[in-house]
Write a protein that holds these residues in place. Structure first.
Motif, PDB file in Angstrom:
ATOM      1  N   ALA A 418       0.865  -1.157  -0.099  1.00 45.42           N
ATOM      2  CA  ALA A 418      -0.038  -0.137   0.231  1.00 45.42           C
ATOM      3  C   ALA A 418       0.938   1.170   0.192  1.00 45.42           C
ATOM      4  N   GLY A 419       1.735   1.395   0.691  1.00 48.91           N
ATOM      5  CA  GLY A 419       2.666   2.449   0.994  1.00 48.91           C
ATOM      6  C   GLY A 419       3.538   2.819  -0.413  1.00 48.91           C
ATOM      7  N   ILE A 420       3.973   1.699  -0.870  1.00 49.02           N
ATOM      8  CA  ILE A 420       4.882   1.916  -2.156  1.00 49.02           C
ATOM      9  C   ILE A 420       4.045   2.231  -3.117  1.00 49.02           C
ATOM     10  N   LEU A 421       2.738   1.693  -3.464  1.00 49.60           N
ATOM     11  CA  LEU A 421       1.745   2.030  -4.585  1.00 49.60           C
ATOM     12  C   LEU A 421       1.672   3.478  -4.458  1.00 49.60           C
ATOM     13  N   LEU A 422       1.186   3.958  -3.094  1.00 47.70           N
ATOM     14  CA  LEU A 422       1.065   5.364  -2.722  1.00 47.70           C
ATOM     15  C   LEU A 422       2.138   6.207  -3.433  1.00 47.70           C
ATOM     16  N   GLY A 425       2.138   6.731  -6.911  1.00 46.58           N
ATOM     17  CA  GLY A 425       1.144   7.495  -7.645  1.00 46.58           C
ATOM     18  C   GLY A 425      -0.045   6.711  -7.869  1.00 46.58           C
ATOM     19  N   ARG A 426      -0.111   5.322  -7.496  1.00 48.02           N
ATOM     20  CA  ARG A 426      -1.199   4.610  -7.835  1.00 48.02           C
ATOM     21  C   ARG A 426      -2.264   4.396  -6.672  1.00 48.02           C
ATOM     22  N   LEU A 427      -3.126   5.358  -6.483  1.00 48.01           N
ATOM     23  CA  LEU A 427      -3.593   5.812  -5.235  1.00 48.01           C
ATOM     24  C   LEU A 427      -4.911   4.753  -4.975  1.00 48.01           C
ATOM     25  N   LYS A 428      -5.715   4.369  -6.467  1.00 49.80           N
ATOM     26  CA  LYS A 428      -6.682   3.549  -5.958  1.00 49.80           C
ATOM     27  C   LYS A 428      -6.058   2.117  -5.606  1.00 49.80           C
ATOM     28  N   GLU A 429      -5.132   1.588  -6.186  1.00 46.92           N
ATOM     29  CA  GLU A 429      -4.722   0.161  -5.728  1.00 46.92           C
ATOM     30  C   GLU A 429      -3.966   0.381  -4.267  1.00 46.92           C
ATOM     31  N   ALA A 430      -3.377   1.448  -4.076  1.00 46.12           N
ATOM     32  CA  ALA A 430      -2.809   1.839  -2.537  1.00 46.12           C
ATOM     33  C   ALA A 430      -3.878   1.570  -1.441  1.00 46.12           C
ATOM     34  N   VAL A 431      -5.143   2.286  -1.817  1.00 47.81           N
ATOM     35  CA  VAL A 431      -6.233   2.344  -0.955  1.00 47.81           C
ATOM     36  C   VAL A 431      -6.805   0.791  -0.865  1.00 47.81           C
ATOM     37  N   VAL A 432      -6.803   0.031  -1.895  1.00 43.22           N
ATOM     38  CA  VAL A 432      -7.373  -1.445  -1.921  1.00 43.22           C
ATOM     39  C   VAL A 432      -6.576  -2.234  -0.892  1.00 43.22           C
ATOM     40  N   PHE A 433      -5.092  -2.089  -0.915  1.00 43.81           N
ATOM     41  CA  PHE A 433      -4.238  -2.559  -0.097  1.00 43.81           C
ATOM     42  C   PHE A 433      -4.365  -2.393   1.295  1.00 43.81           C
ATOM     43  N   LEU A 434      -4.364  -1.085   1.435  1.00 43.42           N
ATOM     44  CA  LEU A 434      -4.503  -0.527   2.770  1.00 43.42           C
ATOM     45  C   LEU A 434      -5.714  -0.937   3.577  1.00 43.42           C
ATOM     46  N   ALA A 454       5.361   9.824   6.650  1.00 43.24           N
ATOM     47  CA  ALA A 454       4.380  10.771   5.755  1.00 43.24           C
ATOM     48  C   ALA A 454       3.285   9.672   5.325  1.00 43.24           C
ATOM     49  N   ILE A 455       3.383   8.450   5.132  1.00 46.92           N
ATOM     50  CA  ILE A 455       2.335   7.485   4.504  1.00 46.92           C
ATOM     51  C   ILE A 455       1.193   7.846   5.173  1.00 46.92           C
TER      52      ILE A 455
END
Length: 470
Positions: A418-422, A425-434, A454-455
Protein backbone atom coordinates in the motif's frame (compact mmCIF):
# COMPACT_ATOMS: atom_id res chain seq x y z
CA UNK A 1 74.16 -32.35 46.42
CA UNK A 2 70.97 -34.17 45.55
CA UNK A 3 71.00 -37.72 46.87
CA UNK A 4 69.22 -40.06 44.50
CA UNK A 5 70.29 -43.33 46.10
CA UNK A 6 66.75 -44.04 47.23
CA UNK A 7 65.37 -43.64 43.71
CA UNK A 8 68.18 -45.87 42.36
CA UNK A 9 67.33 -48.52 44.93
CA UNK A 10 63.67 -48.42 43.93
CA UNK A 11 64.69 -48.76 40.30
CA UNK A 12 66.99 -51.71 41.11
CA UNK A 13 64.24 -53.32 43.14
CA UNK A 14 61.80 -53.40 40.23
CA UNK A 15 64.55 -54.57 37.87
CA UNK A 16 65.42 -57.32 40.35
CA UNK A 17 61.76 -58.32 40.63
CA UNK A 18 61.43 -58.41 36.85
CA UNK A 19 64.49 -60.67 36.60
CA UNK A 20 63.06 -63.05 39.19
CA UNK A 21 59.68 -62.94 37.41
CA UNK A 22 61.39 -63.86 34.11
CA UNK A 23 63.04 -66.82 35.82
CA UNK A 24 59.62 -67.87 37.14
CA UNK A 25 58.15 -67.64 33.63
CA UNK A 26 60.89 -69.84 32.19
CA UNK A 27 60.82 -72.40 35.00
CA UNK A 28 64.26 -71.43 36.33
CA UNK A 29 65.38 -71.23 39.96
CA UNK A 30 64.35 -67.92 41.46
CA UNK A 31 63.86 -66.17 44.74
CA UNK A 32 60.38 -66.38 46.17
CA UNK A 33 58.13 -63.47 45.18
CA UNK A 34 55.96 -62.21 48.02
CA UNK A 35 52.44 -60.75 47.75
CA UNK A 36 53.82 -57.20 47.82
CA UNK A 37 56.30 -58.12 45.09
CA UNK A 38 53.48 -59.26 42.82
CA UNK A 39 51.51 -56.06 43.60
CA UNK A 40 54.56 -54.02 42.57
CA UNK A 41 55.04 -56.04 39.38
CA UNK A 42 51.35 -55.76 38.44
CA UNK A 43 51.51 -51.98 38.95
CA UNK A 44 54.63 -51.76 36.79
CA UNK A 45 53.25 -53.90 33.95
CA UNK A 46 49.97 -51.95 34.03
CA UNK A 47 51.71 -48.56 33.87
CA UNK A 48 54.00 -49.57 31.00
CA UNK A 49 51.34 -51.45 29.06
CA UNK A 50 53.09 -54.85 29.21
CA UNK A 51 49.84 -56.74 28.69
CA UNK A 52 51.20 -60.29 28.45
CA UNK A 53 53.37 -59.86 31.54
CA UNK A 54 50.38 -58.32 33.35
CA UNK A 55 48.25 -61.35 32.51
CA UNK A 56 50.94 -63.77 33.67
CA UNK A 57 51.63 -61.81 36.85
CA UNK A 58 47.93 -62.00 37.78
CA UNK A 59 47.84 -65.73 37.00
CA UNK A 60 51.02 -66.64 38.90
CA UNK A 61 50.15 -64.40 41.85
CA UNK A 62 46.76 -66.03 42.45
CA UNK A 63 48.17 -69.53 41.93
CA UNK A 64 50.93 -68.99 44.49
CA UNK A 65 48.72 -66.99 46.91
CA UNK A 66 45.17 -68.32 46.32
CA UNK A 67 43.88 -66.79 49.57
CA UNK A 68 45.23 -63.28 49.06
CA UNK A 69 42.18 -61.05 48.67
CA UNK A 70 44.30 -58.13 47.38
CA UNK A 71 45.87 -60.23 44.60
CA UNK A 72 42.52 -61.76 43.72
CA UNK A 73 41.17 -58.21 43.41
CA UNK A 74 43.95 -57.35 40.98
CA UNK A 75 43.11 -60.38 38.90
CA UNK A 76 39.39 -59.54 38.93
CA UNK A 77 40.21 -56.00 37.78
CA UNK A 78 42.33 -57.39 34.96
CA UNK A 79 39.58 -59.81 33.92
CA UNK A 80 37.08 -56.93 33.89
CA UNK A 81 39.41 -54.90 31.67
CA UNK A 82 39.45 -57.88 29.27
CA UNK A 83 35.60 -58.07 29.36
CA UNK A 84 35.82 -61.52 31.01
CA UNK A 85 33.01 -60.65 33.36
CA UNK A 86 31.94 -64.23 34.18
CA UNK A 87 35.41 -65.13 35.49
CA UNK A 88 35.65 -61.78 37.29
CA UNK A 89 32.36 -62.44 39.10
CA UNK A 90 33.56 -65.88 40.20
CA UNK A 91 36.66 -64.33 41.75
CA UNK A 92 34.58 -61.61 43.46
CA UNK A 93 32.52 -64.32 45.19
CA UNK A 94 35.74 -65.92 46.43
CA UNK A 95 37.03 -62.58 47.76
CA UNK A 96 33.75 -62.00 49.60
CA UNK A 97 34.28 -65.27 51.44
CA UNK A 98 37.86 -64.32 52.31
CA UNK A 99 37.22 -60.68 53.24
CA UNK A 100 33.52 -60.05 53.86
CA UNK A 101 32.36 -56.46 54.10
CA UNK A 102 35.22 -54.99 52.06
CA UNK A 103 34.21 -51.72 50.37
CA UNK A 104 36.53 -52.05 47.36
CA UNK A 105 35.22 -55.55 46.65
CA UNK A 106 31.66 -54.31 46.76
CA UNK A 107 32.40 -51.45 44.37
CA UNK A 108 34.21 -53.71 41.94
CA UNK A 109 31.30 -56.18 42.09
CA UNK A 110 28.92 -53.35 41.17
CA UNK A 111 31.19 -52.27 38.32
CA UNK A 112 31.22 -55.81 36.91
CA UNK A 113 27.42 -56.05 37.13
CA UNK A 114 27.13 -52.76 35.24
CA UNK A 115 29.49 -54.11 32.58
CA UNK A 116 27.14 -57.12 32.34
CA UNK A 117 24.28 -54.67 31.75
CA UNK A 118 22.70 -55.55 35.09
CA UNK A 119 22.23 -52.11 36.66
CA UNK A 120 19.25 -53.20 38.78
CA UNK A 121 21.30 -55.97 40.37
CA UNK A 122 24.14 -53.53 41.06
CA UNK A 123 21.75 -51.02 42.64
CA UNK A 124 19.94 -53.67 44.73
CA UNK A 125 23.26 -55.02 45.98
CA UNK A 126 24.63 -51.60 46.98
CA UNK A 127 21.40 -50.61 48.70
CA UNK A 128 21.27 -53.95 50.60
CA UNK A 129 24.89 -53.66 51.75
CA UNK A 130 24.65 -49.94 52.58
CA UNK A 131 23.69 -50.31 56.25
CA UNK A 132 26.65 -52.61 56.98
CA UNK A 133 29.15 -49.77 56.57
CA UNK A 134 30.19 -46.87 58.76
CA UNK A 135 29.14 -43.31 57.90
CA UNK A 136 32.28 -42.47 55.91
CA UNK A 137 31.97 -45.52 53.68
CA UNK A 138 28.20 -45.15 53.52
CA UNK A 139 28.54 -41.66 52.02
CA UNK A 140 31.01 -43.02 49.48
CA UNK A 141 28.57 -45.80 48.50
CA UNK A 142 25.74 -43.30 48.15
CA UNK A 143 27.85 -41.23 45.77
CA UNK A 144 28.48 -44.36 43.69
CA UNK A 145 24.74 -45.07 43.68
CA UNK A 146 24.08 -41.52 42.52
CA UNK A 147 26.46 -42.09 39.59
CA UNK A 148 24.61 -45.27 38.59
CA UNK A 149 21.22 -43.55 38.82
CA UNK A 150 22.63 -40.78 36.62
CA UNK A 151 23.72 -43.31 33.99
CA UNK A 152 20.25 -44.90 34.15
CA UNK A 153 18.65 -41.41 33.76
CA UNK A 154 16.77 -41.85 37.04
CA UNK A 155 17.36 -38.23 37.95
CA UNK A 156 14.93 -37.99 40.87
CA UNK A 157 16.80 -40.85 42.53
CA UNK A 158 20.11 -39.07 41.94
CA UNK A 159 18.74 -36.09 43.87
CA UNK A 160 17.33 -38.17 46.75
CA UNK A 161 20.56 -40.20 47.01
CA UNK A 162 22.69 -37.05 47.26
CA UNK A 163 20.26 -35.79 49.87
CA UNK A 164 20.82 -38.97 51.90
CA UNK A 165 24.59 -38.46 51.67
CA UNK A 166 24.25 -34.92 53.01
CA UNK A 167 21.98 -36.11 55.81
CA UNK A 168 24.91 -38.26 56.99
CA UNK A 169 27.62 -35.66 56.32
CA UNK A 170 26.26 -32.14 55.66
CA UNK A 171 29.75 -30.88 54.83
CA UNK A 172 30.56 -33.45 52.17
CA UNK A 173 31.63 -31.01 49.45
CA UNK A 174 31.21 -33.31 46.45
CA UNK A 175 27.57 -34.05 47.29
CA UNK A 176 26.89 -30.42 48.20
CA UNK A 177 28.23 -29.09 44.90
CA UNK A 178 26.23 -31.60 42.86
CA UNK A 179 22.98 -30.88 44.72
CA UNK A 180 22.27 -27.57 42.99
CA UNK A 181 22.61 -29.05 39.52
CA UNK A 182 20.28 -31.95 40.29
CA UNK A 183 17.84 -29.68 42.13
CA UNK A 184 17.59 -27.69 38.87
CA UNK A 185 17.19 -30.81 36.73
CA UNK A 186 14.45 -32.26 38.95
CA UNK A 187 12.84 -28.88 39.77
CA UNK A 188 13.49 -29.47 43.47
CA UNK A 189 14.97 -26.04 44.16
CA UNK A 190 12.54 -25.20 46.97
CA UNK A 191 13.21 -28.51 48.71
CA UNK A 192 16.94 -28.00 48.29
CA UNK A 193 16.69 -24.48 49.75
CA UNK A 194 15.09 -25.95 52.89
CA UNK A 195 17.91 -28.50 53.10
CA UNK A 196 20.58 -25.81 52.82
CA UNK A 197 18.91 -23.67 55.45
CA UNK A 198 18.99 -26.66 57.80
CA UNK A 199 22.69 -27.17 57.06
CA UNK A 200 23.39 -23.47 57.72
CA UNK A 201 21.52 -23.55 61.01
CA UNK A 202 24.05 -26.14 62.17
CA UNK A 203 27.05 -24.61 60.35
CA UNK A 204 26.44 -20.87 59.80
CA UNK A 205 30.05 -20.27 58.72
CA UNK A 206 29.95 -22.78 55.87
CA UNK A 207 30.79 -20.65 52.81
CA UNK A 208 30.03 -23.36 50.23
CA UNK A 209 26.52 -23.85 51.63
CA UNK A 210 25.85 -20.10 51.38
CA UNK A 211 27.13 -20.19 47.80
CA UNK A 212 24.81 -23.10 46.99
CA UNK A 213 21.88 -21.30 48.57
CA UNK A 214 22.62 -18.32 46.35
CA UNK A 215 22.65 -20.51 43.25
CA UNK A 216 19.34 -22.08 44.20
CA UNK A 217 17.66 -18.71 44.69
CA UNK A 218 19.21 -17.46 41.47
CA UNK A 219 17.87 -20.50 39.63
CA UNK A 220 14.28 -19.59 40.59
CA UNK A 221 14.94 -15.89 39.91
CA UNK A 222 14.71 -14.77 43.53
CA UNK A 223 17.59 -12.35 43.00
CA UNK A 224 17.42 -10.34 46.28
CA UNK A 225 17.62 -13.57 48.30
CA UNK A 226 20.42 -14.84 46.06
CA UNK A 227 22.33 -11.60 46.58
CA UNK A 228 22.04 -11.95 50.36
CA UNK A 229 23.35 -15.54 50.21
CA UNK A 230 26.29 -14.65 47.98
CA UNK A 231 27.18 -11.71 50.20
CA UNK A 232 27.23 -14.01 53.25
CA UNK A 233 29.48 -16.38 51.30
CA UNK A 234 31.88 -13.57 50.42
CA UNK A 235 31.85 -12.27 53.99
CA UNK A 236 33.19 -15.69 55.01
CA UNK A 237 35.53 -16.08 52.04
CA UNK A 238 36.24 -12.84 50.17
CA UNK A 239 38.11 -14.74 47.44
CA UNK A 240 35.22 -17.05 46.50
CA UNK A 241 35.40 -16.32 42.76
CA UNK A 242 32.24 -18.11 41.63
CA UNK A 243 30.23 -16.28 44.29
CA UNK A 244 31.58 -12.98 42.95
CA UNK A 245 30.69 -13.88 39.39
CA UNK A 246 27.16 -14.98 40.28
CA UNK A 247 26.63 -11.99 42.54
CA UNK A 248 27.53 -9.74 39.62
CA UNK A 249 24.97 -11.55 37.44
CA UNK A 250 22.28 -11.08 40.12
CA UNK A 251 23.02 -7.37 40.34
CA UNK A 252 22.66 -7.16 36.55
CA UNK A 253 19.28 -8.90 36.73
CA UNK A 254 18.26 -6.27 39.31
CA UNK A 255 19.64 -3.55 36.98
CA UNK A 256 22.07 -2.50 39.71
CA UNK A 257 24.90 -1.99 37.23
CA UNK A 258 27.19 0.02 39.53
CA UNK A 259 27.22 -2.80 42.08
CA UNK A 260 27.74 -5.37 39.33
CA UNK A 261 30.70 -3.41 38.00
CA UNK A 262 32.23 -3.10 41.47
CA UNK A 263 32.05 -6.83 42.26
CA UNK A 264 33.18 -7.96 38.79
CA UNK A 265 36.16 -5.60 38.85
CA UNK A 266 37.12 -7.10 42.21
CA UNK A 267 36.81 -10.52 40.57
CA UNK A 268 39.27 -9.71 37.76
CA UNK A 269 41.74 -8.31 40.28
CA UNK A 270 41.72 -11.61 42.16
CA UNK A 271 41.73 -14.04 39.25
CA UNK A 272 43.11 -14.19 35.75
CA UNK A 273 40.66 -12.13 33.65
CA UNK A 274 38.28 -14.24 31.59
CA UNK A 275 36.66 -13.07 28.38
CA UNK A 276 33.18 -13.79 29.80
CA UNK A 277 33.73 -11.52 32.82
CA UNK A 278 35.24 -8.74 30.71
CA UNK A 279 32.34 -9.02 28.28
CA UNK A 280 29.88 -8.76 31.17
CA UNK A 281 31.64 -5.63 32.41
CA UNK A 282 31.35 -4.21 28.90
CA UNK A 283 27.64 -4.96 28.95
CA UNK A 284 27.22 -3.13 32.29
CA UNK A 285 29.01 -0.03 31.04
CA UNK A 286 26.97 -0.14 27.82
CA UNK A 287 23.75 -0.20 29.84
CA UNK A 288 25.03 2.87 31.70
CA UNK A 289 25.55 4.48 28.25
CA UNK A 290 29.30 4.76 28.89
CA UNK A 291 30.15 3.45 25.48
CA UNK A 292 33.89 4.14 25.50
CA UNK A 293 34.20 2.21 28.78
CA UNK A 294 32.11 -0.62 27.32
CA UNK A 295 34.39 -0.83 24.28
CA UNK A 296 37.44 -0.97 26.54
CA UNK A 297 36.18 -4.18 28.17
CA UNK A 298 34.84 -5.69 24.95
CA UNK A 299 38.27 -5.15 23.38
CA UNK A 300 40.04 -6.73 26.35
CA UNK A 301 37.72 -9.72 26.00
CA UNK A 302 38.45 -9.94 22.26
CA UNK A 303 42.20 -10.08 22.94
CA UNK A 304 41.59 -13.19 25.03
CA UNK A 305 39.15 -14.68 22.52
CA UNK A 306 39.82 -13.14 19.08
CA UNK A 307 37.57 -15.65 17.33
CA UNK A 308 34.46 -14.50 19.21
CA UNK A 309 32.63 -12.54 16.51
CA UNK A 310 29.94 -11.36 18.93
CA UNK A 311 32.50 -9.18 20.76
CA UNK A 312 33.29 -7.22 17.59
CA UNK A 313 29.59 -6.90 16.90
CA UNK A 314 29.08 -5.44 20.38
CA UNK A 315 31.88 -2.94 19.78
CA UNK A 316 30.10 -1.98 16.57
CA UNK A 317 26.84 -1.54 18.48
CA UNK A 318 28.46 0.95 20.87
CA UNK A 319 29.72 2.98 17.90
CA UNK A 320 26.26 2.85 16.29
CA UNK A 321 24.69 4.22 19.48
CA UNK A 322 27.12 7.14 19.24
CA UNK A 323 26.32 7.49 15.51
CA UNK A 324 29.96 6.85 14.64
CA UNK A 325 28.93 4.96 11.55
CA UNK A 326 32.32 4.46 9.90
CA UNK A 327 33.87 3.00 13.05
CA UNK A 328 30.81 0.84 13.53
CA UNK A 329 31.19 -0.48 9.97
CA UNK A 330 34.78 -1.55 10.70
CA UNK A 331 33.73 -3.51 13.77
CA UNK A 332 30.72 -5.10 12.07
CA UNK A 333 32.96 -6.05 9.13
CA UNK A 334 35.37 -7.88 11.46
CA UNK A 335 32.44 -9.74 13.03
CA UNK A 336 31.10 -10.67 9.59
CA UNK A 337 34.56 -11.77 8.42
CA UNK A 338 34.72 -14.23 11.33
CA UNK A 339 31.11 -15.38 10.92
CA UNK A 340 30.09 -14.90 7.30
CA UNK A 341 26.63 -16.41 7.75
CA UNK A 342 25.31 -14.17 10.50
CA UNK A 343 22.20 -12.35 9.33
CA UNK A 344 22.27 -9.83 12.18
CA UNK A 345 25.74 -8.66 11.17
CA UNK A 346 24.64 -8.20 7.55
CA UNK A 347 21.66 -6.12 8.64
CA UNK A 348 23.73 -4.00 11.05
CA UNK A 349 26.30 -3.30 8.35
CA UNK A 350 23.55 -2.41 5.89
CA UNK A 351 21.95 -0.01 8.39
CA UNK A 352 25.24 1.84 8.88
CA UNK A 353 25.80 2.13 5.14
CA UNK A 354 22.28 3.54 4.73
CA UNK A 355 23.07 6.16 7.37
CA UNK A 356 26.12 7.15 5.30
CA UNK A 357 23.88 7.24 2.18
CA UNK A 358 25.84 4.42 0.58
CA UNK A 359 22.64 2.79 -0.65
CA UNK A 360 24.12 0.40 -3.21
CA UNK A 361 26.59 -1.12 -0.73
CA UNK A 362 23.79 -1.33 1.85
CA UNK A 363 21.52 -3.15 -0.59
CA UNK A 364 24.23 -5.76 -1.13
CA UNK A 365 24.27 -6.39 2.64
CA UNK A 366 20.48 -6.69 2.80
CA UNK A 367 20.42 -9.04 -0.18
CA UNK A 368 23.04 -11.21 1.55
CA UNK A 369 20.85 -11.30 4.65
CA UNK A 370 17.85 -12.39 2.57
CA UNK A 371 19.89 -15.11 0.87
CA UNK A 372 21.12 -16.40 4.21
CA UNK A 373 17.68 -16.50 5.82
CA UNK A 374 14.86 -16.09 3.29
CA UNK A 375 12.40 -17.43 5.88
CA UNK A 376 12.83 -14.49 8.26
CA UNK A 377 10.39 -11.62 7.83
CA UNK A 378 12.72 -8.97 9.28
CA UNK A 379 15.40 -9.53 6.59
CA UNK A 380 12.86 -8.81 3.85
CA UNK A 381 11.54 -5.78 5.74
CA UNK A 382 15.06 -4.34 5.90
CA UNK A 383 15.59 -4.93 2.18
CA UNK A 384 12.22 -3.44 1.20
CA UNK A 385 12.81 -0.42 3.43
CA UNK A 386 16.23 0.17 1.80
CA UNK A 387 14.78 -0.16 -1.70
CA UNK A 388 12.04 2.33 -0.79
CA UNK A 389 14.56 4.79 0.69
CA UNK A 390 16.73 4.40 -2.42
CA UNK A 391 13.72 5.11 -4.65
CA UNK A 392 13.75 1.62 -6.24
CA UNK A 393 9.98 1.38 -5.86
CA UNK A 394 9.19 -1.13 -8.61
CA UNK A 395 11.97 -3.41 -7.38
CA UNK A 396 10.58 -3.08 -3.85
CA UNK A 397 7.17 -4.35 -5.07
CA UNK A 398 8.83 -7.33 -6.77
CA UNK A 399 10.77 -8.19 -3.61
CA UNK A 400 7.54 -8.11 -1.59
CA UNK A 401 6.08 -10.77 -3.89
CA UNK A 402 9.20 -12.91 -3.46
CA UNK A 403 9.10 -12.37 0.31
CA UNK A 404 5.51 -13.62 0.44
CA UNK A 405 6.52 -16.86 -1.29
CA UNK A 406 9.12 -17.49 1.43
CA UNK A 407 7.39 -16.14 4.53
CA UNK A 408 3.71 -16.39 3.67
CA UNK A 409 1.15 -13.59 3.48
CA UNK A 410 2.34 -11.52 6.40
CA UNK A 411 0.19 -8.42 6.87
CA UNK A 412 3.29 -6.19 7.01
CA UNK A 413 3.98 -7.01 3.37
CA UNK A 414 0.45 -5.97 2.38
CA UNK A 415 0.89 -2.67 4.25
CA UNK A 416 4.20 -2.15 2.44
CA UNK A 417 2.50 -2.69 -0.90
CA UNK A 418 0.00 0.00 0.00
CA UNK A 419 2.75 2.44 0.96
CA UNK A 420 4.86 1.80 -2.15
CA UNK A 421 1.86 2.04 -4.50
CA UNK A 422 1.02 5.37 -2.87
CA UNK A 423 4.58 6.57 -3.55
CA UNK A 424 4.21 5.45 -7.18
CA UNK A 425 1.04 7.55 -7.51
CA UNK A 426 -1.23 4.51 -7.86
CA UNK A 427 -3.69 5.73 -5.25
CA UNK A 428 -6.65 3.44 -6.00
CA UNK A 429 -4.54 0.29 -5.78
CA UNK A 430 -2.85 1.64 -2.67
CA UNK A 431 -6.22 2.18 -0.94
CA UNK A 432 -7.33 -1.39 -1.80
CA UNK A 433 -4.21 -2.86 -0.17
CA UNK A 434 -4.47 -0.53 2.81
CA UNK A 435 -8.08 -1.54 3.48
CA UNK A 436 -7.18 -5.19 3.12
CA UNK A 437 -4.37 -4.74 5.66
CA UNK A 438 -6.54 -2.80 8.10
CA UNK A 439 -9.18 -5.52 7.95
CA UNK A 440 -6.57 -8.13 8.94
CA UNK A 441 -4.75 -6.24 11.72
CA UNK A 442 -5.13 -2.51 12.33
CA UNK A 443 -2.44 -2.60 15.06
CA UNK A 444 0.27 -3.46 12.52
CA UNK A 445 -0.37 -0.25 10.52
CA UNK A 446 2.54 1.37 12.37
CA UNK A 447 4.93 -0.73 10.29
CA UNK A 448 4.36 1.89 7.53
CA UNK A 449 6.23 4.40 9.68
CA UNK A 450 9.38 2.38 9.03
CA UNK A 451 9.00 3.03 5.32
CA UNK A 452 7.99 6.67 5.63
CA UNK A 453 6.23 8.48 8.45
CA UNK A 454 4.45 10.62 5.87
CA UNK A 455 2.43 7.64 4.55
CA UNK A 456 -0.11 7.49 7.40
CA UNK A 457 -0.39 11.28 7.29
CA UNK A 458 -1.73 11.19 3.72
CA UNK A 459 -5.35 12.48 3.92
CA UNK A 460 -7.00 9.33 2.54
CA UNK A 461 -4.72 6.94 4.45
CA UNK A 462 -5.15 8.95 7.63
CA UNK A 463 -8.95 8.90 7.35
CA UNK A 464 -9.08 5.14 6.67
CA UNK A 465 -6.70 4.42 9.53
CA UNK A 466 -8.77 6.53 11.97
CA UNK A 467 -11.99 4.81 10.90
CA UNK A 468 -10.59 1.28 11.41
CA UNK A 469 -9.04 2.19 14.74
CA UNK A 470 -12.49 3.07 16.02
Amino acid sequence: MYDDDEEDNDYKDIEFLKEEFDKLKHGQDHQSLHEDDFEQLIDHFEIFGERENLRLACEYATEIYPFSSSLLMRKAEWLLSQKKTGQALAIIEKIKDLAPGDLDTLLLHAEILLECNKPKEAIDMLETELEKFNDIDKVFLLMELAEIYDEQTEFDKVYTTLKKALAINPQYEDALLRMCFWADVTKQQEDCIVLHKQILEESPFYASAWYNLGMLYQSIKKYPEAIDAYEYCLALDDKYEYAMRNLGECYIQQKEFDKAIQILEEHIELAKPEDVILETLGYCWERKKKFAKARHFYRRASLINPEDDSLFFKIGETYSKERQWEKAIKSYSVALHINKENVTYCLALGNCLMELQQEKEALVCYLNAVKLRPDIKSTWQALIHALYQSDYLDEALQQINIAQTHCGDKVEFTYYKAGILLALGRLKEAVVFLEESLEINVQKANCLNRLDKAILKHPIFSELYARYKK
